[in-house]
Design an enzyme around this catalytic site. Structure first.
Site, mmCIF file in Angstrom:
data_model
loop_
_atom_site.group_PDB
_atom_site.id
_atom_site.type_symbol
_atom_site.label_atom_id
_atom_site.label_comp_id
_atom_site.label_asym_id
_atom_site.label_seq_id
_atom_site.Cartn_x
_atom_site.Cartn_y
_atom_site.Cartn_z
ATOM 1 N N GLY A 152 -8.168 10.648 5.689
ATOM 2 C CA GLY A 152 -9.243 10.482 4.712
ATOM 3 C C GLY A 152 -10.587 10.991 5.222
ATOM 4 N N TYR A 153 -11.573 10.115 5.181
ATOM 5 C CA TYR A 153 -12.942 10.488 5.549
ATOM 6 C C TYR A 153 -13.189 10.478 7.059
ATOM 7 C CZ TYR A 153 -13.942 9.770 0.568
ATOM 8 O OH TYR A 153 -13.946 9.855 -0.807
ATOM 9 N N THR A 201 0.847 -1.191 0.000
ATOM 10 C CA THR A 201 0.000 0.000 0.000
ATOM 11 C C THR A 201 0.884 1.241 0.000
ATOM 12 O OG1 THR A 201 -1.677 1.273 1.255
ATOM 13 C CG2 THR A 201 -0.148 -0.030 2.553
ATOM 14 N N ASP A 253 -8.393 -2.670 0.334
ATOM 15 C CA ASP A 253 -9.170 -1.715 -0.453
ATOM 16 C C ASP A 253 -10.404 -1.347 0.353
ATOM 17 O OD1 ASP A 253 -8.884 -0.396 -3.078
ATOM 18 O OD2 ASP A 253 -10.984 -0.971 -3.186
ATOM 19 N N SER A 254 -10.582 -0.052 0.571
ATOM 20 C CA SER A 254 -11.667 0.414 1.434
ATOM 21 C C SER A 254 -12.544 1.420 0.709
ATOM 22 C CB SER A 254 -11.092 1.088 2.691
ATOM 23 O OG SER A 254 -10.316 0.179 3.418
ATOM 24 N N ASN A 294 -0.314 3.843 1.545
ATOM 25 C CA ASN A 294 -0.941 4.621 2.617
ATOM 26 C C ASN A 294 -0.353 4.279 4.001
ATOM 27 O OD1 ASN A 294 -2.706 5.637 4.584
ATOM 28 N ND2 ASN A 294 -4.452 5.548 3.188
ATOM 29 N N ARG A 345 -11.705 -1.791 9.178
ATOM 30 C CA ARG A 345 -10.377 -2.423 8.997
ATOM 31 C C ARG A 345 -10.141 -3.451 10.110
ATOM 32 N NH1 ARG A 345 -8.209 1.887 7.777
ATOM 33 N NH2 ARG A 345 -8.503 1.384 5.591
ATOM 34 N N GLU A 390 -4.519 -0.230 -9.549
ATOM 35 C CA GLU A 390 -5.875 -0.306 -8.983
ATOM 36 C C GLU A 390 -6.883 -0.346 -10.113
ATOM 37 O OE1 GLU A 390 -7.716 1.595 -5.821
ATOM 38 O OE2 GLU A 390 -5.916 1.716 -4.581
HETATM 39 P P1 IMP Z 1 -8.301 3.032 -0.808
HETATM 40 O O1 IMP Z 1 -8.662 1.812 -0.038
HETATM 41 O O2 IMP Z 1 -6.850 3.367 -0.630
HETATM 42 O O3 IMP Z 1 -8.746 2.973 -2.238
HETATM 43 O O4 IMP Z 1 -9.027 4.218 -0.060
HETATM 44 C C1 IMP Z 1 -10.213 4.813 -0.497
HETATM 45 C C2 IMP Z 1 -10.355 6.171 0.120
HETATM 46 O O5 IMP Z 1 -10.909 6.012 1.400
HETATM 47 C C3 IMP Z 1 -9.054 6.960 0.281
HETATM 48 O O6 IMP Z 1 -9.331 8.328 0.054
HETATM 49 C C4 IMP Z 1 -8.698 6.737 1.722
HETATM 50 O O7 IMP Z 1 -7.996 7.834 2.274
HETATM 51 C C5 IMP Z 1 -10.062 6.583 2.365
HETATM 52 N N1 IMP Z 1 -10.003 5.670 3.493
HETATM 53 C C6 IMP Z 1 -9.624 4.367 3.495
HETATM 54 N N2 IMP Z 1 -9.698 3.871 4.725
HETATM 55 C C7 IMP Z 1 -10.118 4.872 5.522
HETATM 56 C C8 IMP Z 1 -10.359 4.971 6.911
HETATM 57 O O8 IMP Z 1 -10.170 4.045 7.699
HETATM 58 N N3 IMP Z 1 -10.792 6.171 7.328
HETATM 59 C C9 IMP Z 1 -10.995 7.230 6.510
HETATM 60 N N4 IMP Z 1 -10.763 7.208 5.222
HETATM 61 C C10 IMP Z 1 -10.321 6.026 4.727
#
Ligand code: IMP
Length: 183
Positions: free
Chosen positions: A143-144, A8, A66-67, A10, A169, A37
């Site tokens: 993020g959110y 990742t 992936d979230s 992140n 998560r 992705e």
């Molecule tokens: P991805 O899983 O990296 O594709 O994340 C999707 C979006 O959701 C990104 O903008 C992340 O910053 C945000 N995101 C993923 N996990 C979390 C979380 O646990 N809290 C807040 N934002 C999240």
């Protein structure tokens, strides 16, 4: 301690996964090899592809995450497009889209993909139901987190220990850890 490579870009995800998995004897090490992705409309397909791609590229066992945030009143938006929407709109404009909306229900989902080289990936998903807050609150997390509320507090207002005890998560990683015990 068993070590798993977490592919990742992140660092927040790595810190959270590291904390959560440390309680069950697993350490994680970040690798930022940038797996492609897929633009798919479900998180599972993205995690599946990423896990297989990274395991074959790095030639070791890997996990990916992936979230996505699914807002009920917006028909599940931004869902699998959460990363793109966060980068282009951000929290303030998501809140504007929700102006005057009484239904604030939302679900945060996480899919963990795990794979060994030349094997089929396995997926573990977790979700947490919450609400989109009226304004941004809290300066923790990423993020959110400042706009996603569970039990009256946003993830951004919670300390890491609290978020990591109930988040999407956490729920996905606990399923993964349980499964991994026997592998
Ligand atoms: P991805 O899983 O990296 O594709 O994340 C999707 C979006 O959701 C990104 O903008 C992340 O910053 C945000 N995101 C993923 N996990 C979390 C979380 O646990 N809290 C807040 N934002 C999240």
């Amino acid at each position: 301690m068993r070590k798993i490579i977490f592919v990742t870009g992140n660092p927040h995800k790595v810190r959270e996964a590291g904390d959560i998995l440390s309680h069950v004897g697993i350490t994680v090490e970040q690798n930022d090899c940038g797996y492609p992705e897929l633009q798919e409309d479900d998180l599972e397909a993205i995690a599946l592809y990423g896990a297989r791609w990274a395991a074959d590229k790095l030639n070791c066992e890997v996990m990916v995450d992936d979230s996505g945030l699914f807002i009920e009143a917006l028909g599940g938006f931004p869902g699998p497009y959460s990363a793109y929407v966060f980068d282009t709109l951000g929290n303030e404009r998501i809140l504007k889209l929700m102006d005057g909306e009484a239904n604030r229900r939302a679900v945060f989902k996480c899919v963990i993909g795990y794979c060994r080289p030349c094997e089929e990936p396995s997926l573990f998903s977790g979700e947490v139901a919450g609400e989109i807050s009226a304004g941004m609150r809290g300066c923790g997390g990423f993020g959110y987190d400042p706009i996603f509320e569970v039990g009256g507090a946003t993830f951004g207002e919670m300390n890491e220990e609290k978020k990591n005890s109930l988040s999407h998560r956490y729920r996905a990683l606990m399923k993964f850890a349980e499964w991994l015990k026997y592998r």
